[in-house]
Design an enzyme around this catalytic site. Sequence first.
Site, PDB file in Angstrom:
ATOM      1  N   ARG A  41       3.468   4.483 -11.050  1.00  9.44           N
ATOM      2  CA  ARG A  41       4.728   4.236 -10.346  1.00  9.44           C
ATOM      3  C   ARG A  41       5.915   4.868 -11.057  1.00  9.44           C
ATOM      4  NH1 ARG A  41       3.798  -1.993  -9.963  1.00  9.44           N
ATOM      5  NH2 ARG A  41       1.755  -1.636 -10.889  1.00  9.44           N
TER       6      ARG A  41
ATOM      7  N   GLU B  34      -2.860  -7.813 -20.780  1.00  7.47           N
ATOM      8  CA  GLU B  34      -3.075  -9.255 -20.844  1.00  7.47           C
ATOM      9  C   GLU B  34      -4.473  -9.533 -21.384  1.00  7.47           C
ATOM     10  OE1 GLU B  34      -1.733 -10.979 -17.226  1.00  7.47           O
ATOM     11  OE2 GLU B  34      -2.308 -12.995 -17.873  1.00  7.47           O
TER      12      GLU B  34
HETATM   13  C1  PRP Z   1       2.440  -1.814 -14.336  1.00  8.30           C
HETATM   14  C2  PRP Z   1       3.854  -1.331 -14.198  1.00  8.30           C
HETATM   15  C3  PRP Z   1       4.176  -0.855 -15.594  1.00  8.30           C
HETATM   16  C4  PRP Z   1       3.387  -1.811 -16.489  1.00  8.30           C
HETATM   17  C5  PRP Z   1       4.315  -2.840 -17.105  1.00  8.30           C
HETATM   18  O1  PRP Z   1       1.596  -0.699 -14.274  1.00  8.30           O
HETATM   19  O2  PRP Z   1       3.934  -0.267 -13.252  1.00  8.30           O
HETATM   20  O3  PRP Z   1       3.722   0.473 -15.798  1.00  8.30           O
HETATM   21  O4  PRP Z   1       2.403  -2.440 -15.637  1.00  8.30           O
HETATM   22  O5  PRP Z   1       3.612  -3.764 -17.904  1.00  8.30           O
HETATM   23  P1  PRP Z   1       3.902  -4.019 -19.447  1.00  8.30           P
HETATM   24  O6  PRP Z   1       5.382  -3.916 -19.696  1.00  8.30           O
HETATM   25  O7  PRP Z   1       3.387  -5.408 -19.710  1.00  8.30           O
HETATM   26  O8  PRP Z   1       3.141  -2.995 -20.238  1.00  8.30           O
HETATM   27  P2  PRP Z   1       0.028  -0.764 -14.089  1.00  8.30           P
HETATM   28  O9  PRP Z   1      -0.610  -0.674 -15.434  1.00  8.30           O
HETATM   29  O10 PRP Z   1      -0.324  -1.967 -13.272  1.00  8.30           O
HETATM   30  O11 PRP Z   1      -0.375   0.565 -13.307  1.00  8.30           O
HETATM   31  P3  PRP Z   1       0.237   1.479 -12.124  1.00  8.30           P
HETATM   32  O12 PRP Z   1       1.683   1.761 -12.390  1.00  8.30           O
HETATM   33  O13 PRP Z   1      -0.591   2.715 -12.211  1.00  8.30           O
HETATM   34  O14 PRP Z   1       0.059   0.749 -10.818  1.00  8.30           O
HETATM   35 MG    MG Z   2       2.688   1.262 -14.110  1.00  2.82          MG
END
Ligand code: PRP
Ligand code: MG
Length: 182
Positions: free
Chosen positions: A63, A100
């Site tokens: 994202r 997590e």
């Molecule tokens: C989510 C979000 C951030 C991260 C934040 O991404 O888009 O990148 O988690 O979490 P944190 O501050 O606890 O590290 P995700 O890993 O779900 O993947 P995506 O963006 O590819 O959907």
């Molecule tokens: Mg992410």
Amino acid sequence: GDPRLQHISQSIRVVPHFPKNGIMFQDITTLLLDHKAFKDTVDIFVDRYRDMHISVVAGIEARGFVFGSSVALGIGAKFVPLRKPRKLPGEVIYEKYSLEYGTDCLEMHVGAVQTGERAIVIDDLVATGGTLSAGIRLLERAGAEVVECACVIGVPEVKGRCKLLGKPLYVLVEPRQVDQCF
Ligand code: PRP
Ligand code: MG
């Protein structure tokens, strides 16, 4: 405050219990459907960073690519994707980070940034900060100076400017708790 921020916040859909029980998922796809919300988001970042001599915008898969690439175009900087493992075809450096449960990893192409370049790291959301911290470490190992990290959404503890591995963190809105729009 900036009147654009309330509209940006309201354009984010909250999906309770996704992807698992207890999580209030912040869905930025609805922000992207709203041209004003998307443009205002990018404009706020571009206005903030355009005169800070930033030559690198690093965006975090997936994202962070959407906002990061738009901001890179807006400020005239290059865009560097920080990718999940085994996606980049060239030589990479990598940084693992804690989730997590378990760990994940981000990779960056060797040669994407030069020593001394001024960089920002952009993602959609910061929760624990583990993901952004891995991004900071990648850029600094490559010799770049991380000037700031920027996210659209951040928990109240990190909203505004606060510290992440000693770097300023700029956040536009807090996570929404209830879905008022959809
Ligand atoms: C989510 C979000 C951030 C991260 C934040 O991404 O888009 O990148 O988690 O979490 P944190 O501050 O606890 O590290 P995700 O890993 O779900 O993947 P995506 O963006 O590819 O959907
Ligand atoms: Mg992410």
